[in-house]
Scaffold this motif. Structure first.
Motif, PDB file in Angstrom:
ATOM      1  N   VAL A  57      18.084   1.316  -0.638  1.00 36.86           N
ATOM      2  CA  VAL A  57      18.291   0.137   0.218  1.00 36.86           C
ATOM      3  C   VAL A  57      17.063  -0.110   1.075  1.00 36.86           C
ATOM      4  O   VAL A  57      16.614  -1.259   1.248  1.00 36.86           O
ATOM      5  N   ILE A  58      16.491   0.961   1.628  1.00 34.69           N
ATOM      6  CA  ILE A  58      15.291   0.827   2.465  1.00 34.69           C
ATOM      7  C   ILE A  58      14.130   0.243   1.657  1.00 34.69           C
ATOM      8  O   ILE A  58      13.401  -0.642   2.135  1.00 34.69           O
ATOM      9  N   VAL A  59      13.980   0.725   0.415  1.00 34.79           N
ATOM     10  CA  VAL A  59      12.918   0.206  -0.450  1.00 34.79           C
ATOM     11  C   VAL A  59      13.133  -1.277  -0.746  1.00 34.79           C
ATOM     12  O   VAL A  59      12.184  -2.084  -0.729  1.00 34.79           O
ATOM     13  N   ILE A  60      14.384  -1.660  -0.994  1.00 35.83           N
ATOM     14  CA  ILE A  60      14.691  -3.068  -1.285  1.00 35.83           C
ATOM     15  C   ILE A  60      14.360  -3.950  -0.073  1.00 35.83           C
ATOM     16  O   ILE A  60      13.728  -5.014  -0.207  1.00 35.83           O
ATOM     17  N   VAL A  61      14.797  -3.507   1.108  1.00 39.68           N
ATOM     18  CA  VAL A  61      14.527  -4.277   2.329  1.00 39.68           C
ATOM     19  C   VAL A  61      13.020  -4.362   2.587  1.00 39.68           C
ATOM     20  O   VAL A  61      12.487  -5.413   2.971  1.00 39.68           O
ATOM     21  N   LEU A  62      12.338  -3.246   2.359  1.00 32.59           N
ATOM     22  CA  LEU A  62      10.896  -3.227   2.549  1.00 32.59           C
ATOM     23  C   LEU A  62      10.195  -4.193   1.588  1.00 32.59           C
ATOM     24  O   LEU A  62       9.242  -4.890   1.963  1.00 32.59           O
ATOM     25  N   TYR A  63      10.688  -4.278   0.378  1.00 32.47           N
ATOM     26  CA  TYR A  63      10.090  -5.158  -0.629  1.00 32.47           C
ATOM     27  C   TYR A  63      10.389  -6.627  -0.328  1.00 32.47           C
ATOM     28  O   TYR A  63       9.527  -7.498  -0.515  1.00 32.47           O
ATOM     29  N   VAL A  64      11.595  -6.901   0.142  1.00 32.20           N
ATOM     30  CA  VAL A  64      12.016  -8.296   0.357  1.00 32.20           C
ATOM     31  C   VAL A  64      11.356  -8.912   1.587  1.00 32.20           C
ATOM     32  O   VAL A  64      10.807 -10.030   1.524  1.00 32.20           O
ATOM     33  N   ASN A  65      11.407  -8.225   2.740  1.00 33.55           N
ATOM     34  CA  ASN A  65      10.875  -8.864   3.966  1.00 33.55           C
ATOM     35  C   ASN A  65      10.068  -7.931   4.862  1.00 33.55           C
ATOM     36  O   ASN A  65       9.819  -8.259   6.023  1.00 33.55           O
ATOM     37  N   ARG A  66       9.647  -6.802   4.321  1.00 33.87           N
ATOM     38  CA  ARG A  66       8.790  -5.882   5.075  1.00 33.87           C
ATOM     39  C   ARG A  66       9.398  -5.480   6.418  1.00 33.87           C
ATOM     40  O   ARG A  66       8.702  -5.297   7.411  1.00 33.87           O
ATOM     41  N   PHE A  67      10.714  -5.361   6.474  1.00 36.72           N
ATOM     42  CA  PHE A  67      11.446  -4.954   7.681  1.00 36.72           C
ATOM     43  C   PHE A  67      11.272  -5.960   8.827  1.00 36.72           C
ATOM     44  O   PHE A  67      11.397  -5.590  10.002  1.00 36.72           O
ATOM     45  N   GLN A  68      11.037  -7.191   8.501  1.00 34.02           N
ATOM     46  CA  GLN A  68      10.925  -8.209   9.543  1.00 34.02           C
ATOM     47  C   GLN A  68      12.301  -8.487  10.146  1.00 34.02           C
ATOM     48  O   GLN A  68      13.252  -8.819   9.443  1.00 34.02           O
ATOM     49  N   ASP A  69      12.415  -8.325  11.461  1.00 32.73           N
ATOM     50  CA  ASP A  69      13.679  -8.519  12.195  1.00 32.73           C
ATOM     51  C   ASP A  69      14.781  -7.575  11.703  1.00 32.73           C
ATOM     52  O   ASP A  69      15.973  -7.884  11.798  1.00 32.73           O
ATOM     53  N   VAL A  70      14.399  -6.425  11.189  1.00 34.19           N
ATOM     54  CA  VAL A  70      15.374  -5.417  10.735  1.00 34.19           C
ATOM     55  C   VAL A  70      15.103  -4.111  11.476  1.00 34.19           C
ATOM     56  O   VAL A  70      13.973  -3.604  11.470  1.00 34.19           O
ATOM     57  N   SER A  71      16.122  -3.565  12.099  1.00 32.33           N
ATOM     58  CA  SER A  71      15.978  -2.315  12.838  1.00 32.33           C
ATOM     59  C   SER A  71      16.022  -1.125  11.879  1.00 32.33           C
ATOM     60  O   SER A  71      16.969  -0.980  11.103  1.00 32.33           O
ATOM     61  N   ARG A  72      15.009  -0.265  11.924  1.00 38.72           N
ATOM     62  CA  ARG A  72      14.950   0.888  11.038  1.00 38.72           C
ATOM     63  C   ARG A  72      16.006   1.936  11.377  1.00 38.72           C
ATOM     64  O   ARG A  72      16.514   2.630  10.509  1.00 38.72           O
ATOM     65  N   SER A  73      16.333   2.051  12.656  1.00 35.91           N
ATOM     66  CA  SER A  73      17.303   3.072  13.067  1.00 35.91           C
ATOM     67  C   SER A  73      18.704   2.791  12.531  1.00 35.91           C
ATOM     68  O   SER A  73      19.530   3.706  12.428  1.00 35.91           O
ATOM     69  N   VAL A  74      18.985   1.536  12.177  1.00 33.89           N
ATOM     70  CA  VAL A  74      20.290   1.189  11.613  1.00 33.89           C
ATOM     71  C   VAL A  74      20.560   2.000  10.351  1.00 33.89           C
ATOM     72  O   VAL A  74      21.685   2.482  10.118  1.00 33.89           O
TER      73      VAL A  74
END
Length: 311
Positions: free
Chosen positions: A91-108
């Motif tokens: 999931v982290i890889v997918i999120v990183l690929y889609v929007n580079r963790f923009q406006d996404v909290s990593r601690s979640v």
């Protein structure tokens, strides 16, 4: 990895999906102090389908839907850890690929991983406990015993026992007594000559004293029976323990010796009264009574000596 589709599988999938959704949502609540902003809530709904699909697929890949929950083992719990960890990384890889963790909290994702482990593992362990305690043929009295056992309340119909030996054998007997309400027993404590064990606990039950303190343990716990749970016990020590039990004026039983255990497994059904063979130090001699009778006829004989020689 073929899985037979059944109604139970649909129920399991539904429960898991609900728990995964709850885990991901609670992770957001914790991260934002239970006040999720609109932008974070929007990201939550965008990521939710990926989270559910990826985690469900990983659970399937690690055979979490093939096992029977009533027999959940340590291996099953390890599979939960593996599946949850790999799913979270994907999931982290997918999120990183889609929007580079923009406006996404990593601690979640860290919080979500912890909650997923807790929710999924707890459900399976709870299912096993329920199946172990509540069988199809359970009676009202058994149900009462289970409830009393959960809240550490002793039933009037339950007999207290002292387990002599705080080793693997004693632990297995204690666990079986606790899990099987139909046995009508409760363990009051353990006794062991290993001083390092005294004061420690097995399944929440204390190792009270050395074996020679049996009389004091009986007075303090009002136990009715003692179980000698040391299969590797030598004859001299067995005689000593038997004498201690007799002096304490308590009913006592023992488990078979290691030589009598074919598969090495000890269960409550194997517990028996102490017999002469336990105190002899050797197998009892099996005399051929018919041949001896034919030889002696109606003669009178005198048996002399501790070895039982005939003269």
């Amino acid at each position: 990895m073929e899985i037979r589709i059944s109604r139970n599988l649909y129920i399991i999938l539904t429960i898991d999906v609900i728990l995964l959704l709850l885990s991901f949502y609670v992770a957001h609540l914790i991260r934002f102090d239970f006040m999720i902003p609109e932008w974070a809530l929007e990201k939550f709904f965008n990521m939710l389908p990926y989270v559910l699909v990826v985690k469900t697929f990983c659970f399937y890949f690690f055979d979490l839907y093939r096992g029977m929950w009533r027999y959940t083992s340590l291996n099953d719990l390890l599979n939960v850890v593996k599946a949850s960890t790999i799913a979270e990384l994907i999931v982290i890889v997918i999120v990183l690929y889609v929007n580079r963790f923009q406006d996404v909290s990593r601690s979640v994702f860290i919080i979500d991983w912890c909650l997923t482990l807790i929710f999924i593992a707890a459900l399976r362990v709870l299912t096993r406990i329920i199946f172990e305690q509540f069988t199809e043929n359970i009676s009202f009295q058994d149900l009462k015993e289970i409830i009393l056992n959960i809240f550490k309340i002793r039933s009037k119909n339950s007999r207290g026992v002292i387990i002599i030996g705080a080793g693997d054998c004693g632990e297995k007997i204690c666990r079986e007594i606790r899990e099987d309400a139909s046995l009508k027993y409760h363990v009051d404590g353990f006794l062991d000559d290993d001083l390092s064990k005294i004061g420690r606990k097995i399944h929440g039950i204390s190792v009270l004293d050395k074996i020679e303190g049996l009389s004091h343990a009986i007075k303090s716990t009002e136990s009715k029976e003692a179980i000698i749970a040391i299969p590797s016990l030598k004859v001299e020590k067995m005689r000593q323990i038997v004498n201690i039990c007799r002096e304490a004026d308590i009913i006592f039983k023992t488990v078979p010796s290691m030589g009598e255990l074919i598969n090495g497994k000890v269960t409550i059904n194997l517990i028996r009264d102490v017999e002469y063979r336990d105190l002899l130090g050797r197998d009892p001699v099996d005399l051929e009574k018919e041949k001896i009778g034919q030889y002696l006829g109606k003669k009178k004989v005198i048996v002399t000596g501790g070895g039982g020689s005939i003269g």
